[in-house]
Design an enzyme around this catalytic site. Structure first.
Site, PDB file in Angstrom:
ATOM      1  N   CYS A   1      40.847  46.623  20.190  1.00  0.00           N
ATOM      2  CA  CYS A   1      41.213  45.683  21.256  1.00  0.00           C
ATOM      3  C   CYS A   1      39.933  45.166  21.925  1.00  0.00           C
ATOM      4  O   CYS A   1      38.820  45.587  21.586  1.00  0.00           O
ATOM      5  CB  CYS A   1      42.103  46.389  22.276  1.00  0.00           C
ATOM      6  SG  CYS A   1      41.236  47.639  23.269  1.00  0.00           S
TER       7      CYS A   1
ATOM      8  N   GLU B   1      38.760  54.784  19.868  1.00  0.00           N
ATOM      9  CA  GLU B   1      37.387  54.275  19.752  1.00  0.00           C
ATOM     10  C   GLU B   1      36.511  54.738  20.912  1.00  0.00           C
ATOM     11  O   GLU B   1      35.367  55.156  20.701  1.00  0.00           O
ATOM     12  CB  GLU B   1      37.382  52.744  19.709  1.00  0.00           C
ATOM     13  CG  GLU B   1      38.151  52.147  18.558  1.00  0.00           C
ATOM     14  CD  GLU B   1      39.590  51.787  18.888  1.00  0.00           C
ATOM     15  OE1 GLU B   1      40.101  50.810  18.319  1.00  0.00           O
ATOM     16  OE2 GLU B   1      40.224  52.483  19.717  1.00  0.00           O
TER      17      GLU B   1
ATOM     18  N   HIS C   1      41.510  55.467  24.454  1.00  0.00           N
ATOM     19  CA  HIS C   1      41.661  54.890  23.121  1.00  0.00           C
ATOM     20  C   HIS C   1      40.797  55.694  22.153  1.00  0.00           C
ATOM     21  O   HIS C   1      39.744  56.213  22.534  1.00  0.00           O
ATOM     22  CB  HIS C   1      41.201  53.435  23.110  1.00  0.00           C
ATOM     23  CG  HIS C   1      42.128  52.482  23.764  1.00  0.00           C
ATOM     24  ND1 HIS C   1      42.310  51.202  23.301  1.00  0.00           N
ATOM     25  CD2 HIS C   1      42.942  52.613  24.849  1.00  0.00           C
ATOM     26  CE1 HIS C   1      43.175  50.572  24.066  1.00  0.00           C
ATOM     27  NE2 HIS C   1      43.574  51.407  25.023  1.00  0.00           N
TER      28      HIS C   1
ATOM     29  N   CYS D   1      37.798  48.022  23.562  1.00  0.00           N
ATOM     30  CA  CYS D   1      37.076  48.843  22.585  1.00  0.00           C
ATOM     31  C   CYS D   1      36.017  48.025  21.851  1.00  0.00           C
ATOM     32  O   CYS D   1      34.926  48.522  21.559  1.00  0.00           O
ATOM     33  CB  CYS D   1      38.057  49.471  21.605  1.00  0.00           C
ATOM     34  SG  CYS D   1      39.141  50.681  22.404  1.00  0.00           S
TER      35      CYS D   1
END
Length: 166
Positions: free
Chosen positions: A93, A65, A63, A96
């Site tokens: 999410c 992040e 991801h 993260c």
């Protein structure tokens, strides 16, 4: 306020840095990845930037992040990012959000909320918990329209069957 090289007008720092995150989202978009970008800022300078690479890297952990946090930790030589701010185009999410909390990021700014998968202010709202040992200040809606537009465009094209070279 800062001069913005993107379009030549004056904008506030939050908008300036979110534009940089949107540039990262465009990179993800061009790869056929969900167009999410993240940057980390310390002392007014971008020290890390990343975009989603889950499909390209075939790894659920890629991801934007998490990749930005990893890059920032390497740049600073430690895992505590308590003097840093993160800008991300979509509300993080739960995975993260947990990493942002664990890295002790001071401020989190995101563009579009994610009512289904967001875990900062929507849905689970992890950062609103009183049980956390440290708190990240959170603010959503930074360049909301631009952040929503790239996601809508990507998923509209995906539904129409556009293929991306991998």
């Amino acid at each position: 306020m800062s001069f913005c090289p993107f379009n030549g007008y004056i904008m506030n720092d939050k908008e300036f840095f979110m534009k940089a995150a949107l540039e990262e989202a465009e990179k993800a978009y061009s790869l056929g990845e969900a167009p999410i970008g993240a940057i980390i800022v310390k002392d007014g300078k971008i020290i890390a930037s990343a975009h989603n690479l889950r499909e390209t890297g075939k790894n659920v952990l890629y991801h934007a992040e998490l990749l930005a946090i990893d890059s920032a930790c390497k740049a600073l030589g430690g895992w505590r990012l308590h003097q840093c701010d993160m800008y991300v185009t979509l509300e993080p999410c739960i995975m993260c959000s947990g990493a942002i909390h664990q890295a002790r990021i001071k401020n989190l700014y995101f563009g579009a909320p994610d009512p289904k998968g967001g875990a900062v202010l929507s849905g689970i709202a992890t950062h609103a918990s009183n049980g956390l040992f440290c708190h990240t200040n959170c603010e959503g809606g930074i360049l909301l329209d631009e952040c929503q537009e790239i996601l809508k465009r990507f998923f509209r094209e995906l539904r129409k069957g556009k293929s991306y070279d991998k």
